[in-house]
Design a protein around this motif. Structure first.
Motif, PDB file in Angstrom:
ATOM      1  N   LEU A  22      31.445 -26.849  36.456  1.00  0.00           N
ATOM      2  CA  LEU A  22      30.422 -26.760  34.996  1.00  0.00           C
ATOM      3  C   LEU A  22      31.547 -28.606  35.109  1.00  0.00           C
ATOM      4  O   LEU A  22      32.026 -29.208  35.493  1.00  0.00           O
ATOM      5  CB  LEU A  22      31.069 -27.367  33.757  1.00  0.00           C
ATOM      6  N   PRO A  23      29.953 -29.974  35.181  1.00  0.00           N
ATOM      7  CA  PRO A  23      30.446 -31.122  34.850  1.00  0.00           C
ATOM      8  C   PRO A  23      31.195 -31.629  33.313  1.00  0.00           C
ATOM      9  O   PRO A  23      30.817 -31.049  32.771  1.00  0.00           O
ATOM     10  CB  PRO A  23      29.306 -31.855  34.221  1.00  0.00           C
ATOM     11  N   HIS A  24      32.129 -32.274  33.370  1.00  0.00           N
ATOM     12  CA  HIS A  24      32.517 -33.387  32.088  1.00  0.00           C
ATOM     13  C   HIS A  24      31.618 -32.354  30.752  1.00  0.00           C
ATOM     14  O   HIS A  24      32.417 -32.397  30.018  1.00  0.00           O
ATOM     15  CB  HIS A  24      32.549 -33.942  32.058  1.00  0.00           C
TER      16      HIS A  24
ATOM     17  N   ASP B 275      31.098 -29.990  25.701  1.00  0.00           N
ATOM     18  CA  ASP B 275      29.950 -29.750  24.480  1.00  0.00           C
ATOM     19  C   ASP B 275      31.131 -27.699  24.170  1.00  0.00           C
ATOM     20  O   ASP B 275      30.492 -27.856  23.234  1.00  0.00           O
ATOM     21  CB  ASP B 275      28.901 -29.557  25.344  1.00  0.00           C
ATOM     22  N   ILE B 276      31.082 -27.216  24.975  1.00  0.00           N
ATOM     23  CA  ILE B 276      31.589 -25.796  25.136  1.00  0.00           C
ATOM     24  C   ILE B 276      32.268 -26.115  23.680  1.00  0.00           C
ATOM     25  O   ILE B 276      32.630 -24.885  22.895  1.00  0.00           O
ATOM     26  CB  ILE B 276      31.720 -24.954  26.729  1.00  0.00           C
ATOM     27  N   PHE B 277      33.314 -27.036  23.980  1.00  0.00           N
ATOM     28  CA  PHE B 277      35.457 -27.227  23.612  1.00  0.00           C
ATOM     29  C   PHE B 277      34.183 -27.799  22.079  1.00  0.00           C
ATOM     30  O   PHE B 277      35.059 -27.476  21.383  1.00  0.00           O
ATOM     31  CB  PHE B 277      35.515 -27.966  24.452  1.00  0.00           C
TER      32      PHE B 277
END
Length: 175
Positions: free
Chosen positions: A38-40, A45-47
């Motif tokens: 996944l891109p940073h 966003d997930i974090f």
């Protein structure tokens, strides 16, 4: 029982080292590029979504959405009785809940006030720089009519306990 390793003189490898090499062959190869990486920005966003769910916990519900690790640790220290909240009342009536350790000094409280204000400014925008030297020359902290002048003195020695209120008061000019 004696374990055998590689003999540095002859370069012979023991049975134990051969077993390690076999394990390495079965371990996943991390050097290959993962096609599903996944891109940073997506990981961030997930974090943040996970952090927002975490902050909904009753223990952490007082924390802002853009919480820092320092704020989470302070909240946990409060829960375990290792820290206390000092309510700092500003002249405009705003109350700042400042978290400090139980044996904090006046200087620790001043540093915590500074950190609180810096985080608040980052989240809300506004003033970019505050001269804290000017602030502490112009204002002092007062608890029950007593000025907190000695930076090295502990808050407990002034009688300040958890949830007590300290006032930001403008110093009177001497003529």
């Amino acid at each position: 029982m004696e374990e055998q390793g590689e003999d540095t003189v002859t370069g012979e490898v023991s049975v134990k080292d051969e077993e390690l090499e076999k394990e390495d062959l079965t371990a996943p190869n991390f050097e290959e590029e993962d096609e599903e990486a996944l891109p940073h920005s997506e990981i961030l966003d997930i974090f943040e979504e996970g952090l927002a769910r975490l902050v909904q916990d009753p223990l952490l519900c007082d924390l802002p959405i853009q919480v820092t690790l320092e704020e989470v640790n302070s909240q946990i220290a409060l829960e375990y009785g290792q820290a206390m909240t000092v309510r700092v009342l500003k002249a405009d009536g705003e109350v700042m809940p400042i978290v400090v350790v139980q044996n904090a000094t006046v200087l620790d409280l001043k540093k915590a006030i500074r950190r609180f204000m810096e985080l608040k400014q980052q989240r809300e925008g506004g003033v970019k720089h505050v001269s804290w030297r000017y602030v502490w020359r112009t204002f002092h902290l007062v608890f029950q009519g007593e000025k907190l002048d000695d930076d090295k003195m502990r808050l407990k020695d002034y009688g300040i306990r958890n949830r007590d209120e300290v006032t930001f008061m403008k110093k009177l000019r001497k003529k």
